[in-house]
Design a protein around this motif. Structure first.
Motif, PDB file in Angstrom:
ATOM      1  N   GLY A 170      39.705  23.610  59.897  1.00  0.00           N
ATOM      2  CA  GLY A 170      39.613  24.100  61.023  1.00  0.00           C
ATOM      3  C   GLY A 170      40.346  25.518  61.012  1.00  0.00           C
ATOM      4  O   GLY A 170      40.682  26.293  61.351  1.00  0.00           O
ATOM      5  N   ALA A 171      40.186  25.990  59.743  1.00  0.00           N
ATOM      6  CA  ALA A 171      40.889  27.874  58.959  1.00  0.00           C
ATOM      7  C   ALA A 171      39.670  28.484  59.556  1.00  0.00           C
ATOM      8  O   ALA A 171      38.635  27.874  59.332  1.00  0.00           O
ATOM      9  CB  ALA A 171      41.131  27.771  57.477  1.00  0.00           C
ATOM     10  N   ASP A 172      39.819  29.530  60.121  1.00  0.00           N
ATOM     11  CA  ASP A 172      39.010  30.454  60.342  1.00  0.00           C
ATOM     12  C   ASP A 172      38.126  31.470  59.734  1.00  0.00           C
ATOM     13  O   ASP A 172      38.150  31.973  60.244  1.00  0.00           O
ATOM     14  CB  ASP A 172      39.113  31.256  61.328  1.00  0.00           C
ATOM     15  N   GLY A 173      39.413  31.300  57.985  1.00  0.00           N
ATOM     16  CA  GLY A 173      38.465  32.063  57.285  1.00  0.00           C
ATOM     17  C   GLY A 173      38.948  31.292  55.842  1.00  0.00           C
ATOM     18  O   GLY A 173      40.005  30.941  56.270  1.00  0.00           O
ATOM     19  N   LEU A 174      38.968  32.041  54.655  1.00  0.00           N
ATOM     20  CA  LEU A 174      39.373  32.330  53.952  1.00  0.00           C
ATOM     21  C   LEU A 174      39.427  33.522  53.366  1.00  0.00           C
ATOM     22  O   LEU A 174      38.735  34.747  53.796  1.00  0.00           O
ATOM     23  CB  LEU A 174      38.195  31.133  52.705  1.00  0.00           C
ATOM     24  N   ILE A 175      41.074  33.173  51.784  1.00  0.00           N
ATOM     25  CA  ILE A 175      40.800  34.319  51.256  1.00  0.00           C
ATOM     26  C   ILE A 175      41.143  33.944  50.502  1.00  0.00           C
ATOM     27  O   ILE A 175      41.998  33.712  49.854  1.00  0.00           O
ATOM     28  CB  ILE A 175      41.807  35.519  51.020  1.00  0.00           C
ATOM     29  N   ILE A 176      39.766  34.752  48.902  1.00  0.00           N
ATOM     30  CA  ILE A 176      39.913  33.692  47.773  1.00  0.00           C
ATOM     31  C   ILE A 176      39.618  35.056  46.753  1.00  0.00           C
ATOM     32  O   ILE A 176      38.853  35.975  46.520  1.00  0.00           O
ATOM     33  CB  ILE A 176      38.251  33.399  47.473  1.00  0.00           C
ATOM     34  N   GLU A 177      40.905  34.908  45.505  1.00  0.00           N
ATOM     35  CA  GLU A 177      41.095  36.081  44.435  1.00  0.00           C
ATOM     36  C   GLU A 177      39.741  35.464  43.346  1.00  0.00           C
ATOM     37  O   GLU A 177      39.433  33.924  42.655  1.00  0.00           O
ATOM     38  CB  GLU A 177      42.118  35.998  43.756  1.00  0.00           C
ATOM     39  N   VAL A 178      38.607  36.695  43.167  1.00  0.00           N
ATOM     40  CA  VAL A 178      37.410  36.561  42.755  1.00  0.00           C
ATOM     41  C   VAL A 178      38.115  37.772  41.413  1.00  0.00           C
ATOM     42  O   VAL A 178      37.970  38.386  41.566  1.00  0.00           O
ATOM     43  CB  VAL A 178      36.259  36.441  42.968  1.00  0.00           C
ATOM     44  N   HIS A 179      37.419  36.917  39.804  1.00  0.00           N
ATOM     45  CA  HIS A 179      37.319  38.228  38.792  1.00  0.00           C
ATOM     46  C   HIS A 179      36.747  38.072  37.787  1.00  0.00           C
ATOM     47  O   HIS A 179      35.974  36.716  37.846  1.00  0.00           O
ATOM     48  CB  HIS A 179      39.239  37.803  38.180  1.00  0.00           C
ATOM     49  N   ASN A 180      35.876  38.965  37.401  1.00  0.00           N
ATOM     50  CA  ASN A 180      34.587  39.257  36.238  1.00  0.00           C
ATOM     51  C   ASN A 180      35.608  38.322  35.210  1.00  0.00           C
ATOM     52  O   ASN A 180      34.714  37.754  34.184  1.00  0.00           O
ATOM     53  CB  ASN A 180      33.817  40.471  36.561  1.00  0.00           C
ATOM     54  N   ASN A 181      36.556  38.741  34.857  1.00  0.00           N
ATOM     55  CA  ASN A 181      37.027  38.532  33.810  1.00  0.00           C
ATOM     56  C   ASN A 181      38.471  37.659  33.369  1.00  0.00           C
ATOM     57  O   ASN A 181      38.974  38.943  33.383  1.00  0.00           O
ATOM     58  CB  ASN A 181      37.261  39.078  32.462  1.00  0.00           C
ATOM     59  N   PRO A 182      38.936  36.893  34.194  1.00  0.00           N
ATOM     60  CA  PRO A 182      40.092  36.004  34.938  1.00  0.00           C
ATOM     61  C   PRO A 182      41.582  36.095  33.409  1.00  0.00           C
ATOM     62  O   PRO A 182      42.118  36.516  33.136  1.00  0.00           O
ATOM     63  CB  PRO A 182      39.927  34.821  35.065  1.00  0.00           C
ATOM     64  N   ALA A 183      40.942  36.050  31.697  1.00  0.00           N
ATOM     65  CA  ALA A 183      41.142  36.014  30.914  1.00  0.00           C
ATOM     66  C   ALA A 183      42.133  37.423  30.846  1.00  0.00           C
ATOM     67  O   ALA A 183      43.194  37.838  30.116  1.00  0.00           O
ATOM     68  CB  ALA A 183      40.365  35.617  30.023  1.00  0.00           C
ATOM     69  N   VAL A 184      41.366  38.544  31.583  1.00  0.00           N
ATOM     70  CA  VAL A 184      41.610  39.998  31.082  1.00  0.00           C
ATOM     71  C   VAL A 184      42.680  40.384  32.423  1.00  0.00           C
ATOM     72  O   VAL A 184      42.985  41.794  32.337  1.00  0.00           O
ATOM     73  CB  VAL A 184      41.150  40.752  30.126  1.00  0.00           C
ATOM     74  N   ALA A 185      42.817  39.548  33.379  1.00  0.00           N
ATOM     75  CA  ALA A 185      42.917  39.861  34.287  1.00  0.00           C
ATOM     76  C   ALA A 185      44.709  40.124  34.692  1.00  0.00           C
ATOM     77  O   ALA A 185      45.238  39.835  33.913  1.00  0.00           O
ATOM     78  CB  ALA A 185      42.905  38.967  35.416  1.00  0.00           C
ATOM     79  N   ILE A 186      44.721  41.926  35.002  1.00  0.00           N
ATOM     80  CA  ILE A 186      46.192  42.691  35.315  1.00  0.00           C
ATOM     81  C   ILE A 186      47.185  41.635  35.550  1.00  0.00           C
ATOM     82  O   ILE A 186      48.563  41.337  35.407  1.00  0.00           O
ATOM     83  CB  ILE A 186      46.210  43.612  35.530  1.00  0.00           C
ATOM     84  N   SER A 187      46.966  40.845  36.922  1.00  0.00           N
ATOM     85  CA  SER A 187      47.473  40.242  38.120  1.00  0.00           C
ATOM     86  C   SER A 187      47.078  39.089  38.483  1.00  0.00           C
ATOM     87  O   SER A 187      44.972  38.837  38.771  1.00  0.00           O
ATOM     88  CB  SER A 187      48.321  40.499  38.770  1.00  0.00           C
ATOM     89  N   ASP A 188      47.450  37.905  38.131  1.00  0.00           N
ATOM     90  CA  ASP A 188      46.534  36.536  38.404  1.00  0.00           C
ATOM     91  C   ASP A 188      45.322  35.648  38.633  1.00  0.00           C
ATOM     92  O   ASP A 188      43.945  35.437  39.169  1.00  0.00           O
ATOM     93  CB  ASP A 188      46.790  36.748  40.258  1.00  0.00           C
ATOM     94  N   GLY A 189      45.644  36.456  36.827  1.00  0.00           N
ATOM     95  CA  GLY A 189      43.802  36.007  36.342  1.00  0.00           C
ATOM     96  C   GLY A 189      43.679  33.986  36.480  1.00  0.00           C
ATOM     97  O   GLY A 189      42.802  33.612  36.747  1.00  0.00           O
ATOM     98  N   GLY A 190      44.880  33.768  36.470  1.00  0.00           N
ATOM     99  CA  GLY A 190      45.099  32.031  36.119  1.00  0.00           C
ATOM    100  C   GLY A 190      43.980  31.420  37.260  1.00  0.00           C
ATOM    101  O   GLY A 190      44.319  30.181  37.350  1.00  0.00           O
ATOM    102  N   GLN A 191      44.308  32.178  38.772  1.00  0.00           N
ATOM    103  CA  GLN A 191      43.944  31.443  39.805  1.00  0.00           C
ATOM    104  C   GLN A 191      42.772  32.111  40.516  1.00  0.00           C
ATOM    105  O   GLN A 191      42.059  32.204  41.693  1.00  0.00           O
ATOM    106  CB  GLN A 191      45.523  31.627  40.819  1.00  0.00           C
ATOM    107  N   SER A 192      42.676  33.088  39.822  1.00  0.00           N
ATOM    108  CA  SER A 192      41.147  33.229  40.027  1.00  0.00           C
ATOM    109  C   SER A 192      40.193  32.987  38.888  1.00  0.00           C
ATOM    110  O   SER A 192      39.629  32.432  38.362  1.00  0.00           O
ATOM    111  CB  SER A 192      40.738  35.303  39.212  1.00  0.00           C
TER     112      SER A 192
END
Ligand code: PEP
Ligand code: MN
Length: 339
Positions: A293-315
């Motif tokens: 029943g969620a009304d919306g989502l917020i999702i972490e997306v990264h073009n290169n998660p391996a080098v993301a400065i934060s939260d790459g592993g969940q992007s």
């Protein structure tokens, strides 16, 4: 308490009820419906049962109903129908489920532009990105600050996506409000009452994350702080809580979604990225959140998660995010929603 006016009550009668509430020490919040006006009165009702009596006998008043929960303006008693509002062109709290997507942190121009373009193409309706980051270590990247806000604004210019970004410090409120379409209060600040009051005084919509050790009742009281300052545009966001489980970063509390939907009229979003902490669990829990029943989502997306400065592993990589959006549509339709 709630003062329900008779249908056809005159402006003067409504005004009299408001001024009486004011004299008794309550703050009045008017809801003007098609048929009748309802006044939500917020204040300390303890030991003052005579107030109900005083208000009940005013002309034009149909009935006075006490609100039993400690959260008042956030409660379904105060307002039965779902709250809806717009952020840019995006309507929140309606049948269609908006998706906020983007990187954990804004890192540089190329990164945010590329991600913004790709999530827009996949059907995201808002762009996220942290310019002020609440990091566990003071030595870790703290965000680009104003520079990050400017890059987000540039990405909005390019894509038309409204932007959502976190505010950490009341001193940054004016700057963040100048650039952002919605303010995010992060899990670590969800019970920072001074900050909640400040964002409550602003007119910007607020995405309020649940704290990692905040009960549902406490979470609703956090929202109440914002609402009681006059800002009615609040989204609640489940983002996982701390439990004994270590296989995931947090325990995504799916229960919270139907529980919150029952108790409050505010829109409820879900953040399976922080809720799970691992990219491979994000899509299944996003689908589960929609089904719940969620009304919306917020999702972490990264073009290169391996080098993301934060939260790459969940992007999610852009392609995986596009796949999530495709899988979400039939789930949304199965529960009477649209994407
Ligand atoms: C974030 O959205 O990047 C974030 C820090 O989230 P939370 O406050 O839920 O940990
Ligand atoms: Mn993050």
């Amino acid at each position: 308490m709630i003062v329900v006016m008779k249908s056809g009550a005159s402006k003067e009668q409504i005004q009299k009820a408001v001024s009486t509430l004011d004299e008794l020490g309550y703050k009045a919040h008017l809801i003007e419906g098609v048929l009748r006006t309802v006044i939500g009165a917020v204040g300390d009702e303890r030991g003052k049962p005579q107030d109900v009596e005083t208000l009940s006998v005013l002309e034009g008043v149909e009935k006075v109903v006490p609100i039993l929960q400690p959260y008042k303006l956030a409660s379904r008693d105060f307002k039965a129908e779902d709250t809806q509002f717009t952020i840019g062109d995006t309507l929140v709290g309606n049948k269609k489920i908006p998706v906020i997507a983007g990187p954990c942190s804004v890192e540089n121009e190329e990164q945010i532009m590329e991600i913004a373009k790709s999530v827009k193409e996949s059907g995201a309706s808002m762009l996220r990105g942290g310019a002020y980051k609440p990091r566990t270590s003071p030595y870790a990247f703290q965000g680009l600050g104003i520079e990050g806000l400017k890059l987000l604004a540039k990405a909005r210019e390019l894509t038309g996506l409204p932007i959502v970004t976190e505010i950490l410090d009341p001193h940054d409120l004016d700057a963040v409000c100048e650039y952002a379409d919605m303010l995010q209060i992060g899990a670590r600040n969800s019970q920072n009452y001074a900050l909640l009051k400040q964002v409550g005084k602003s007119k910007k919509p607020v995405l309020l994350k649940r704290g990692m050790a905040t009960t549902i009742m406490e979470f609703l009281m956090c929202a109440e702080y914002i609402l009681s300052e006059g800002n009615e545009n609040v989204i609640l966001c489940e983002r996982g809580i701390r439990t004994f489980e270590t296989a995931t970063r947090n325990t995504f509390d799916l229960n919270a979604i139907p529980v919150l939907k029952e108790k409050t009229h505010l829109p409820v979003f879900a953040d399976p990225s922080h809720g799970t902490g691992y990219w491979q669990y994000v899509t299944p829990m996003a689908l589960a959140a929609i089904a719940a029943g969620a009304d919306g989502l917020i999702i972490e997306v990264h073009n290169n998660p391996a080098v993301a400065i934060s939260d790459g592993g969940q992007s999610l990589k852009p392609r995986k995010f596009a796949a999530l959006m495709e899988k979400a549509l039939p789930v949304a339709r199965a529960v009477g929603r649209e994407m």
